[in-house]
Design an enzyme around this catalytic site. Structure first.
Site, mmCIF file in Angstrom:
data_model
loop_
_atom_site.group_PDB
_atom_site.id
_atom_site.type_symbol
_atom_site.label_atom_id
_atom_site.label_comp_id
_atom_site.label_asym_id
_atom_site.label_seq_id
_atom_site.Cartn_x
_atom_site.Cartn_y
_atom_site.Cartn_z
ATOM 1 N N LYS A 13 0.804 -1.219 0.000
ATOM 2 C CA LYS A 13 0.000 0.000 0.000
ATOM 3 C C LYS A 13 0.840 1.275 0.000
ATOM 4 O O LYS A 13 0.418 2.308 -0.493
ATOM 5 C CB LYS A 13 -0.959 -0.004 1.177
ATOM 6 C CG LYS A 13 -2.060 -1.045 1.007
ATOM 7 C CD LYS A 13 -3.320 -0.658 1.719
ATOM 8 C CE LYS A 13 -4.469 -1.545 1.314
ATOM 9 N NZ LYS A 13 -4.303 -2.956 1.761
ATOM 10 N N GLU B 32 -10.335 6.810 3.493
ATOM 11 C CA GLU B 32 -11.176 5.905 4.259
ATOM 12 C C GLU B 32 -10.377 4.637 4.438
ATOM 13 O O GLU B 32 -9.502 4.330 3.632
ATOM 14 C CB GLU B 32 -12.472 5.605 3.511
ATOM 15 C CG GLU B 32 -12.336 4.686 2.317
ATOM 16 C CD GLU B 32 -11.837 5.390 1.060
ATOM 17 O OE1 GLU B 32 -11.961 6.630 0.987
ATOM 18 O OE2 GLU B 32 -11.318 4.695 0.169
ATOM 19 N N SER C 165 1.742 -9.826 -0.742
ATOM 20 C CA SER C 165 1.402 -8.397 -0.684
ATOM 21 C C SER C 165 1.748 -7.749 0.645
ATOM 22 O O SER C 165 1.955 -6.540 0.714
ATOM 23 C CB SER C 165 -0.085 -8.217 -0.974
ATOM 24 O OG SER C 165 -0.857 -9.055 -0.126
HETATM 25 C C1 LIG Z 1 -5.115 -4.012 1.478
HETATM 26 C C2 LIG Z 1 -4.384 -5.254 1.268
HETATM 27 C C3 LIG Z 1 -4.735 -6.156 0.249
HETATM 28 C C4 LIG Z 1 -5.930 -5.979 -0.642
HETATM 29 O O1 LIG Z 1 -5.928 -4.844 -1.427
HETATM 30 P P1 LIG Z 1 -5.624 -4.904 -3.006
HETATM 31 O O2 LIG Z 1 -5.965 -3.534 -3.450
HETATM 32 O O3 LIG Z 1 -6.481 -5.957 -3.603
HETATM 33 O O4 LIG Z 1 -4.191 -5.223 -3.162
HETATM 34 C C5 LIG Z 1 -3.954 -7.288 0.059
HETATM 35 N N1 LIG Z 1 -2.894 -7.540 0.861
HETATM 36 C C6 LIG Z 1 -2.534 -6.707 1.864
HETATM 37 C C7 LIG Z 1 -1.351 -7.060 2.692
HETATM 38 C C8 LIG Z 1 -3.259 -5.538 2.096
HETATM 39 O O5 LIG Z 1 -2.893 -4.726 3.094
#
Ligand SMILES: *Cc1c(COP(=O)(O)O)cnc(C)c1O
Length: 417
Positions: free
Chosen positions: A94, A116, A383
């Site tokens: 993010k 948000e 992610s």
């Molecule tokens: C917010 C988040 C997601 C999901 O958001 P995407 O916009 O689909 O990437 C996935 N993994 C983590 C670690 C997150 O913080």
């Protein structure tokens, strides 16, 4: 002629029939100004250089591409690589988008960032860049989510952000979205709304995708370096869809590469308690864009469920909707249980703690890899890292020692100190 990549500025934010700019009249000038500022920034080499420098020195990019030797051996199929987005600042991808939009907001002369947040991860990334760049910052969060995600609320406040509870509706993410839009309309001169995924009205889905595409570009270079060729399969979890699209986008025109987006099946698709938009979701226009949404017959978005807070969302980015219909990306799903099993597997085999969201992508590799050849390559986007999930994971694993620890902390009486 590109087959899967559209110039969304020429199409006014449409990806096939999806996307668009279905925003309140009062917001249109702000969205148009944002689009103009972004297109200029893209062409400005000093903007791009500053973005890249901050990604490198503030957030630690490039994030490593790690060959998961033990997991590969254990699953007995393809060679598995993990893109370690969790090693970035604030523990997930993010931050890439938050840095990019903060630079854009500064360029537009804005003094204040609002966002948000549901799980709090995006709020945390926004509060972080606000502190770094000296913006005033307000985060809107459903009252219920604030209770569920106390650690993130704590850090947002310590970073200097005002966290405002939203007290109406379901007191979760969708109400926080409404509140942030309302606040933006009231403060258009001073304020930038920092959208956290590839959702919302044009130009947000395009901006967020572009800032996140650094993930896929790095993978291309890194896998060429390691293996001398591109991978066979890319896997990522899909909430709003930013980490997945950031990973997939630079590979879209490489026909031989399979791409798999994993949605949250929660307690199982049949239970109805899930967040898998392509499993029963309907086409509609919600929150400024056209896409697939989990909604009832009246178009009200449904309450969704996932053990992974970041996947617990009723909508999905419009470019995903289009790539889904084209068949370019395959969308599957993993249940809470499968994600937890994948989390435990990665802990034990590789000593890595993935975020619960990312564990959904690992769960898909567990299903898929054994059927693949040992000369094939899978890349999984991790992610985020899982430290943030300690409360949730300890609870679902019914860890007694953790419960005792919490009880003892309460007994010590924080308030009395
Ligand atoms: C917010 C988040 C997601 C999901 O958001 P995407 O916009 O689909 O990437 C996935 N993994 C983590 C670690 C997150 O913080």
């Amino acid at each position: 002629m590109k087959k899967y990549i559209v110039d969304s500025f020429e199409s006014e934010g449409h990806f096939g029939p999806y996307g668009g700019r279905y925003a309140p009249e009062m917001l249109i000038p702000a969205l148009v100004a944002l689009e103009k500022a972004y297109r200029e920034a893209q062409q400005d080499s000093s903007f791009v250089a500053e973005f890249e420098k901050l990604l490198a020195t503030y957030s630690g990019r490039p994030t490593p591409l790690y060959f998961a030797e033990n997991l590969t051996r254990k699953l007995g199929g393809a060679r598995i690589y993990l893109k370690q987005e969790g090693l970035g600042q604030t523990g997930s991808h993010k931050i890439n988008n938050a840095i990019g939009q903060a630079l854009l907001a500064r360029r537009m002369g804005k003094k204040r960032l609002i966002a948000e947040t549901g799980a709090g991860q995006h709020g945390l990334a926004t509060a972080t860049v606000a502190a770094r760049f000296g913006f005033e910052c307000e985060i809107f969060m459903g009252e219920l989510d604030m209770k569920r995600q106390r650690p993130n609320v704590f850090w947002m406040e310590q970073l200097g952000a005002k966290v405002t509870p939203v007290l109406y509706g379901t007191r979760t993410l969708k109400d926080a979205v409404n509140e942030s839009i309302k606040n933006w309309i009231e403060n258009l001169e001073t304020t930038h709304l920092l959208v956290g995924s590839v959702v919302s009205a044009h130009p947000y889905p395009t901006i967020v995708r572009d800032f996140q595409s650094v993930i896929g570009r790095e993978i291309r270079d890194q896998i060429m370096e390691e293996e001398g060729r591109l991978p066979d399969c890319l896997i990522a979890c899909v909430g709003g869809g930013s980490n997945s699209l950031g990973m997939f986008y630079p590979f879209l025109e490489d026909e031989g590469i399979e791409m798999v987006g994993v949605e949250a099946a929660g307690l199982g698709i049949e239970s109805g308690k899930h967040s898998a938009r392509f499993q029963g979701g309907k086409k509609g226009i919600v929150e400024g864009y056209k896409s697939y949404f989990l909604q009832d017959d009246d178009g009200q978005t449904l309450t969704t469920h996932s053990v992974a807070a970041g996947l617990d969302y009723a909508g999905i980015g419009p470019e995903h909707a289009w790539l889904h219909d084209l068949g370019r990306i395959e969308y599957t799903h993993a249940t809470d249980q499968e994600a937890l099993e994948a989390l435990k597997l990665l802990l034990k085999t590789e000593g890595l703690i993935p975020a619960l969201e990312s564990a959904h992508a690992v769960a898909e590799a567990v299903k898929r890899s054994p059927g693949m050849g040992s000369d094939q390559i899978i890349v999984i986007n991790l992610s985020g890292r899982g430290d943030k999930d300690i409360f949730i994971v300890a609870e679902v694993l019914k860890d007694k020692a953790w419960l005792e620890f919490l009880k003892a902390k309460v007994k010590e009486g924080y308030g009395d100190q």
